[in-house]
Design a protein around this motif. Sequence first.
Motif, short mmCIF file in Angstrom:
data_model
loop_
_atom_site.label_atom_id
_atom_site.label_comp_id
_atom_site.label_asym_id
_atom_site.label_seq_id
_atom_site.Cartn_x
_atom_site.Cartn_y
_atom_site.Cartn_z
N SER A 68 -8.78 0.54 6.44
CA SER A 68 -10.02 0.89 7.13
C SER A 68 -9.82 2.16 7.95
N GLU A 69 -10.92 2.68 8.46
CA GLU A 69 -10.85 3.87 9.33
C GLU A 69 -10.25 3.46 10.66
N PRO A 70 -9.51 4.30 11.31
CA PRO A 70 -9.02 5.58 10.81
C PRO A 70 -7.93 5.33 9.76
N PHE A 71 -8.07 6.02 8.65
CA PHE A 71 -7.17 5.81 7.53
C PHE A 71 -5.77 6.30 7.84
N GLU A 72 -4.81 5.57 7.30
CA GLU A 72 -3.40 5.95 7.42
C GLU A 72 -2.82 6.05 6.03
N GLN A 73 -1.85 6.92 5.88
CA GLN A 73 -1.14 6.99 4.61
C GLN A 73 0.12 6.15 4.73
N PHE A 74 0.38 5.41 3.67
CA PHE A 74 1.58 4.59 3.62
C PHE A 74 2.50 5.15 2.56
N ASN A 75 3.77 5.11 2.83
CA ASN A 75 4.77 5.53 1.86
C ASN A 75 4.81 4.49 0.75
N SER A 76 4.30 4.86 -0.43
CA SER A 76 4.20 3.88 -1.52
C SER A 76 5.57 3.37 -1.95
N LYS A 77 6.60 4.22 -1.83
CA LYS A 77 7.95 3.78 -2.19
C LYS A 77 8.41 2.66 -1.27
N SER A 78 8.16 2.81 0.03
CA SER A 78 8.60 1.76 0.95
C SER A 78 7.78 0.49 0.76
N CYS A 79 6.51 0.62 0.36
CA CYS A 79 5.70 -0.57 0.07
C CYS A 79 6.24 -1.30 -1.15
N SER A 80 6.65 -0.57 -2.17
CA SER A 80 7.25 -1.20 -3.35
C SER A 80 8.59 -1.82 -3.00
N ASP A 81 9.33 -1.18 -2.13
CA ASP A 81 10.61 -1.75 -1.69
C ASP A 81 10.39 -3.07 -0.95
N ASP A 82 9.27 -3.20 -0.25
CA ASP A 82 8.93 -4.47 0.41
C ASP A 82 8.82 -5.59 -0.61
N PHE A 83 8.26 -5.27 -1.78
CA PHE A 83 8.14 -6.26 -2.84
C PHE A 83 9.53 -6.73 -3.28
N VAL A 84 10.41 -5.79 -3.54
CA VAL A 84 11.77 -6.12 -3.98
C VAL A 84 12.45 -6.97 -2.91
N ALA A 85 12.33 -6.57 -1.65
CA ALA A 85 12.98 -7.32 -0.57
C ALA A 85 12.38 -8.71 -0.40
N SER A 86 11.07 -8.84 -0.56
CA SER A 86 10.44 -10.17 -0.48
C SER A 86 10.93 -11.07 -1.60
N GLN A 87 11.04 -10.51 -2.78
CA GLN A 87 11.58 -11.30 -3.89
C GLN A 87 13.04 -11.64 -3.64
N TRP A 88 13.78 -10.72 -3.03
CA TRP A 88 15.18 -10.98 -2.70
C TRP A 88 15.30 -12.21 -1.78
N VAL A 89 14.45 -12.25 -0.76
CA VAL A 89 14.48 -13.38 0.17
C VAL A 89 14.16 -14.67 -0.58
N ARG A 90 13.20 -14.62 -1.48
CA ARG A 90 12.88 -15.81 -2.29
C ARG A 90 14.08 -16.21 -3.15
N TYR A 91 14.77 -15.23 -3.71
CA TYR A 91 15.97 -15.52 -4.52
C TYR A 91 17.05 -16.17 -3.64
N LYS A 92 17.30 -15.61 -2.48
CA LYS A 92 18.34 -16.16 -1.59
C LYS A 92 17.97 -17.56 -1.10
#
Length: 176
Positions: A68-92
């Motif tokens: 929503s406004e005010p819009f922010e840009q997010f680093n898409s690479k770090s957002c994708s890394d969040d996915f990997v890390a979340s799956q890692w926690v599920r694996y552990k």
Amino acid sequence: MLGKAISKRDAVTIVTMLETGLICYKHYMCWADERIMVEDDPDLWLIELAATKHTQTAINHLNSYAYSEPFEQFNSKSCSDDFVASQWVRYKRKEITWATFLRECGDYTDGNYAREDCEYFYLMLNEIEDTDFSEKVENKQSRMVCTRFDDVIQIITQKYNEFLPYLNKYRSSYGA
């Protein structure tokens, strides 16, 4: 997370944790209720989040805030890394197997910007399958992934741990 305002980036991370199944409504409902109680004028998305158990609806509420406004840009690479890390926690936590971790991360990073592209995960998946799911290969691969994603795994683990008291509060309040 309770002491400070929820950043839009934090909302995106929570969405990822929901999308991966790392957390569910039992983790966020009491958290949202508590936030509503301490904020002078809680946002509508937070009130709506506290009232839903449906994952996609919760994701929609969080995204309505994050994008929503005010819009922010997010680093898409770090957002994708969040996915990997979340799956890692599920694996552990032994919620998913190593092969499932590799497949899910490969599928997710295919076409998304990430620290490692899909081939990183798919090549490991091929190797683990070719060795009949060797424990030795799994241990070697999991150490490599842990080292490569250590910083973001620590962040996601911390955020996950912040939700655990609310999960326990939910369970004690609702007997679930």
